[in-house]
Design a protein around this motif. Sequence first.
Motif, PDB file in Angstrom:
ATOM      1  N   VAL A  43       3.245  -2.884  -1.234  1.00 15.41           N
ATOM      2  CA  VAL A  43       4.559  -2.431  -1.672  1.00 15.41           C
ATOM      3  C   VAL A  43       4.756  -0.979  -1.248  1.00 15.41           C
ATOM      4  CG1 VAL A  43       6.054  -2.138  -3.688  1.00 15.41           C
ATOM      5  CG2 VAL A  43       4.491  -4.087  -3.562  1.00 15.41           C
ATOM      6  N   ILE A  44       5.982  -0.630  -0.886  1.00 14.45           N
ATOM      7  CA  ILE A  44       6.296   0.691  -0.343  1.00 14.45           C
ATOM      8  C   ILE A  44       6.530   1.702  -1.462  1.00 14.45           C
ATOM      9  CG2 ILE A  44       7.919   2.023   1.075  1.00 14.45           C
ATOM     10  CD1 ILE A  44       6.258   0.076   2.689  1.00 14.45           C
ATOM     11  N   GLY A  45       5.967   2.898  -1.274  1.00 11.42           N
ATOM     12  CA  GLY A  45       6.207   4.001  -2.188  1.00 11.42           C
ATOM     13  C   GLY A  45       6.842   5.168  -1.475  1.00 11.42           C
ATOM     14  N   SER A  46       6.161   6.331  -1.488  1.00 10.52           N
ATOM     15  CA  SER A  46       6.662   7.525  -0.810  1.00 10.52           C
ATOM     16  C   SER A  46       5.485   8.265  -0.208  1.00 10.52           C
ATOM     17  CB  SER A  46       7.396   8.445  -1.788  1.00 10.52           C
ATOM     18  OG  SER A  46       7.805   9.648  -1.158  1.00 10.52           O
ATOM     19  N   PRO A  47       5.379   8.317   1.127  1.00  9.46           N
ATOM     20  CA  PRO A  47       4.220   8.968   1.759  1.00  9.46           C
ATOM     21  C   PRO A  47       4.098  10.439   1.354  1.00  9.46           C
ATOM     22  CG  PRO A  47       5.497   7.735   3.373  1.00  9.46           C
ATOM     23  CD  PRO A  47       6.312   7.777   2.128  1.00  9.46           C
ATOM     24  N   GLU A  48       2.891  10.877   1.125  1.00 11.93           N
ATOM     25  CA  GLU A  48       2.628  12.259   0.719  1.00 11.93           C
ATOM     26  C   GLU A  48       2.663  13.219   1.898  1.00 11.93           C
ATOM     27  OE1 GLU A  48       0.873  15.092  -2.347  1.00 11.93           O
ATOM     28  OE2 GLU A  48       2.286  13.433  -2.277  1.00 11.93           O
ATOM     29  N   PHE A  49       2.349  12.708   3.098  1.00 10.87           N
ATOM     30  CA  PHE A  49       2.176  13.570   4.261  1.00 10.87           C
ATOM     31  C   PHE A  49       3.200  13.247   5.353  1.00 10.87           C
ATOM     32  CE2 PHE A  49      -1.884  13.285   2.085  1.00 10.87           C
ATOM     33  CZ  PHE A  49      -2.205  14.624   1.926  1.00 10.87           C
ATOM     34  N   ASN A  50       3.353  14.184   6.265  1.00  8.71           N
ATOM     35  CA  ASN A  50       4.311  13.995   7.351  1.00  8.71           C
ATOM     36  C   ASN A  50       3.915  12.849   8.271  1.00  8.71           C
ATOM     37  OD1 ASN A  50       5.430  16.288   6.280  1.00  8.71           O
ATOM     38  ND2 ASN A  50       4.756  17.657   7.919  1.00  8.71           N
ATOM     39  N   LYS A  51       2.596  12.687   8.452  1.00  6.40           N
ATOM     40  CA  LYS A  51       2.123  11.652   9.367  1.00  6.40           C
ATOM     41  C   LYS A  51       0.707  11.266   8.993  1.00  6.40           C
ATOM     42  CE  LYS A  51       1.530  10.735  14.353  1.00  6.40           C
ATOM     43  NZ  LYS A  51       1.654  11.334  15.707  1.00  6.40           N
ATOM     44  N   ILE A  52       0.436   9.983   8.973  1.00 10.00           N
ATOM     45  CA  ILE A  52      -0.919   9.463   8.794  1.00 10.00           C
ATOM     46  C   ILE A  52      -1.177   8.454   9.901  1.00 10.00           C
ATOM     47  CG2 ILE A  52      -2.498   8.163   7.330  1.00 10.00           C
ATOM     48  CD1 ILE A  52      -1.185   9.253   4.907  1.00 10.00           C
ATOM     49  N   THR A  53      -2.270   8.643  10.622  1.00 11.73           N
ATOM     50  CA  THR A  53      -2.667   7.704  11.666  1.00 11.73           C
ATOM     51  C   THR A  53      -3.917   6.976  11.204  1.00 11.73           C
ATOM     52  OG1 THR A  53      -1.765   9.141  13.391  1.00 11.73           O
ATOM     53  CG2 THR A  53      -3.308   7.428  14.085  1.00 11.73           C
ATOM     54  N   ILE A  54      -3.785   5.678  11.006  1.00 16.86           N
ATOM     55  CA  ILE A  54      -4.903   4.848  10.554  1.00 16.86           C
ATOM     56  C   ILE A  54      -5.440   4.088  11.756  1.00 16.86           C
ATOM     57  CG2 ILE A  54      -5.655   3.085   8.921  1.00 16.86           C
ATOM     58  CD1 ILE A  54      -2.985   3.652   7.389  1.00 16.86           C
ATOM     59  N   THR A  55      -6.710   4.294  12.066  1.00 19.21           N
ATOM     60  CA  THR A  55      -7.357   3.593  13.173  1.00 19.21           C
ATOM     61  C   THR A  55      -8.179   2.443  12.615  1.00 19.21           C
ATOM     62  OG1 THR A  55      -7.462   5.639  14.456  1.00 19.21           O
ATOM     63  CG2 THR A  55      -8.863   3.807  15.179  1.00 19.21           C
ATOM     64  N   MET A  56      -7.860   1.234  13.039  1.00 20.05           N
ATOM     65  CA  MET A  56      -8.556   0.045  12.553  1.00 20.05           C
ATOM     66  C   MET A  56      -9.946  -0.058  13.182  1.00 20.05           C
ATOM     67  SD  MET A  56      -6.141  -0.818  10.621  1.00 20.05           S
ATOM     68  CE  MET A  56      -4.483  -0.105  10.565  1.00 20.05           C
ATOM     69  N   GLU A  57     -10.741  -0.987  12.663  1.00 21.11           N
ATOM     70  CA  GLU A  57     -12.083  -1.199  13.210  1.00 21.11           C
ATOM     71  C   GLU A  57     -12.039  -1.580  14.678  1.00 21.11           C
ATOM     72  OE1 GLU A  57     -15.104  -2.501   9.608  1.00 21.11           O
ATOM     73  OE2 GLU A  57     -13.989  -4.073  10.649  1.00 21.11           O
TER      74      GLU A  57
END
Length: 761
Positions: A675-689
Motif C-alpha cells: 500500500v502506498i504512503g509518502s516517501p521520506e526521501f527524494n529518491k530511493i534506488t532498490i537493487t534486487m538480488e
Amino acid sequence: MKFSSISKSRLFTLGLLFIGSNLFAQKPDLVQYANTLQGTNSKYEISWGNVNPVTSLPFAMNGWTAQTNKDGEGFKYQYFVHSIRGFQQTHQCSPWVNDYAVFSLMPVTGKLVVNEDARAATFDHKNEIGKPNYYKVKLDNNITTEISPTSRGAHLRFTFPKAGSYIVLDGYTKMSMVKIFPSERKITGYVDNVRWAPKGFKNYFVIVFDKPFEDYGTWENKHDSIFNKKASDEGQGVGAYIKFKDGAVVQAKVASSYISPEQAEVTLQAELGNQKSFDDTKNAAFKVWNNLFNRVLIEGGTEEERSTFYSCLYRANLFSHEFFEYDKTGRSHYYSPYDGQLHDGYMYTDNGFWDTFRAQFPLNCILHPKMQGQYVEALLDAQQQCGWLPAWSFPSETGGMLGNHAISLLTDAWVKGIRTFDPQRALEAYFHEASNKGPWGGANGRPYWKQYWQIGYIPFPQSQGSVGQTLESAYDDFCGYQLAKLTGNSFYEGIFAKQMYNYKNLWDPSTRFMRGRGEDGKFAPDFDPLDWGGPYTEGNAWHWVWSVFHDEQGLINLFGGDKNFTAKLDSVFSEPNTIKVGAYGQVIHEMTEMKLGNMGQYAQGNEPVHHMIYLYDYAGQPWKAQQHIREVMDKLYNSTENGYPGDEDEGQMSSWYVLSAMGVYSVCPGTDQYVIGSPEFNKITITMEDGKKFIIEANNNSKQNMYIQSGTLNGTPFTHNWIKYSDIVNGGTLHFEMGAQPNLQRGLSKEDKPFSLTAAE
C-alpha cells in the motif's frame, strides 16, 4: 609514448581522471550512518527499542554485544549503565525472553579479578563506537576492546595498558565446560544455557589467541573459586582465565557450533582462517553491510534522517538467525532445535511471527527472496520435526504471543512467486495448527479452536486476548484460503472460505468496536474502549478494531461506509492519550510509550496498529495516510539511544520505518500488494538480488511537501494507492510529484483501493 614526454599538466589531468574513476567505482560508505546503539536506553518501565548494540553480519547465527548487566538478566545492555562486565555472544530476540547459548570474554588489568561485579569497568559513551561491522570501547582503565563479526563467530582485539593483562571467559548460567591448550593458544568448550531446546543442547565454541599464555586456569562463577593451572573443568558456570604479557595487544578468533566441537573448528577455519588480522575481518564485515546498504540507496534528506534509515535497515536485517552450518565440503546441515537430530539443509530461528509477519518478512521478499525461499521451506521441516509450525522460535518453539502466522509467511512467499515448498504440505500443516491446541503458549496451535469453528470466535473471558486471537485467526484462515485457491486445492479452499469472515462475529454496531464475547453470544459487560487487556492483547479497543488485514472493505461496510470509517480513524488521533490499565491492573511499558508518543490513542510502540494509518487509502482519503505516516517517522523515530517508539521486536519496528520511508507498506501479507504512503526521501534506488533496479522518486519532497500530487509508474499515469510486488522486483521507476497541500481528487476510484476480500462498492 615515453613517460618523460608527458607534460606536467597532462599528468595532473590523468591523475585526476584516475582518482575520479576509482572514486566513481567505489560504493559510498553507508555503514557510517548505522548506529547499533539506537534504541539501547531501555528499561522495564519504558522501551526505546529494548535492543543491544549487536555487532553482527546480516541474519548471522550469532552476534556479539557489550554486557552492562549481570549474567542471566534480560536487560543485558542498558545505555544509562556506565560499566561493562563482559563482551558476549548473543542471540537475544527480546529482554522478555532473555538469551541462550551465551558466554563472554572480559579483559582485566592489574590483578586477576573474576567476579562479574568486581571485574566490571566503567566507561564513557564518548569512547564507544557501535557500527554493524565494528564495536569499540575504551574503558576508563585504559583497556580497549574491539569486535568485528563473521556469520558464526567474531574477531576480537584487546589492547591492554602497561599492567597485568588478563582475559576472563565467563560460562554464564547453567552448565559449561572449558579446555585450555596453552601450546596452541586455544580454549574450547561448550555452554548449555537455554530455555527452549531439546535435552542435550550445547553451544560448542573454540577461541584461538595470537599471543602466548603466561598463565592460565579455570574458575566457576557461583562462588568465584579460582583453580590456577587447571586446564579443564566442567560444571555450573565454569569458565577460564588466561594471562598475557603486560601491555599486550591480543587478538582472539572465536567460532561456535550447535553440532560438535569439530564443526566449530571447521567454522573457525572457514570464516576466520584467511583473516590474518583483526582489520581484515573488520573490512570484510564492512563490505557485506555496505553492499547491502547500497542496495537501498537513498538520496536527499538530512544527515539524521539518513542515520535513522540505515540504523533501521541494519536492525531489519538481523533476524531471523541462520541455524545451519557448513561442513568441510561446504554442505549445509544443522542441529535441529526441535528434535535434537542432525539434518541436511537450512534452518532459521529466533523470531516471533506475531511481530514480524507484518513488515519484516514482506521486506525480505523484496531484498532477500532467495533466503525467503529457504526460510519457508525450513518452516515445513520444522513442523515435521516439532509437530507444529513455528510461531516464536527461540531456538525451539515457545508458542509466544498469538496467531498462526507461519501460514502468512508461506502464502506471502507463494503469491510473490517464491515457490520453494509443497503447498499441499503447507496446507496440511496449517489445518493441523488451526484445529488443535499445542502444549506451548497462546500461538502454538489455536486456543479454543472448537469454539472458533463452531460459534465463529474465540470466547471471552475463557481466553484472555480473545479479540486479537479471533481477528488474527480470521486473517490466517484467509491466508490458508488464498494458498489453497492459488494452488487448486478446493478441499482446503472450502474449509477456510467461511472462517476468514469470523472477524464480523465480534463487531458491536452499537459501539463500533470489536468486543469480547462469551460462549452465550453476549458481549462482555462494563465495556470501556480505553481499558487495556482482557480481550485485547497489549492494547485496547481503539488499537484492535482495525485488524482485518484481508478485508478492510468489509470492515468499512460494518462501519456504514467510508465517511464513518475515516471519522473513526480520525478519532484515534483526536482522542486524549488517556491510559486506563484495565485488566492489567498496572501501567505496562506499552501504555507509557503511547502516552509519550502524544498522538491520541495511536500506539506505534506496539504491532496491532502498525497498518492502521494506511487504511485511509481504502476509504478515499489517502492524503491523511500520507500526513500521519510522515508525522510518525519524523516524531517517533531517530538514530539515538532513544530511537524507537517501543520494542523493536526482531526487525518489525525497523522494517515498518524502512518500508514507510520507501513510500510503501504491507497491510495484507498474502497478497501481491504493497500500500502506498509518502516517501521520506527524494529518491530511493532498490537493487534486487538479480541486479534489477526499482527507483522511487519524490520530486519536490520536503517535510512540508508530504502530499502526493500525481504519480507515474514507468512513465504511465499512476493513481493507485497500491503497487504490485512484481512491479517492484521487475524493476522500473515510480515517480511522484509532491506538494504542501493534499490532492483531494487522486486515488479515489474503486480500482485505486487496495485489495479486500469484499469488493468496493
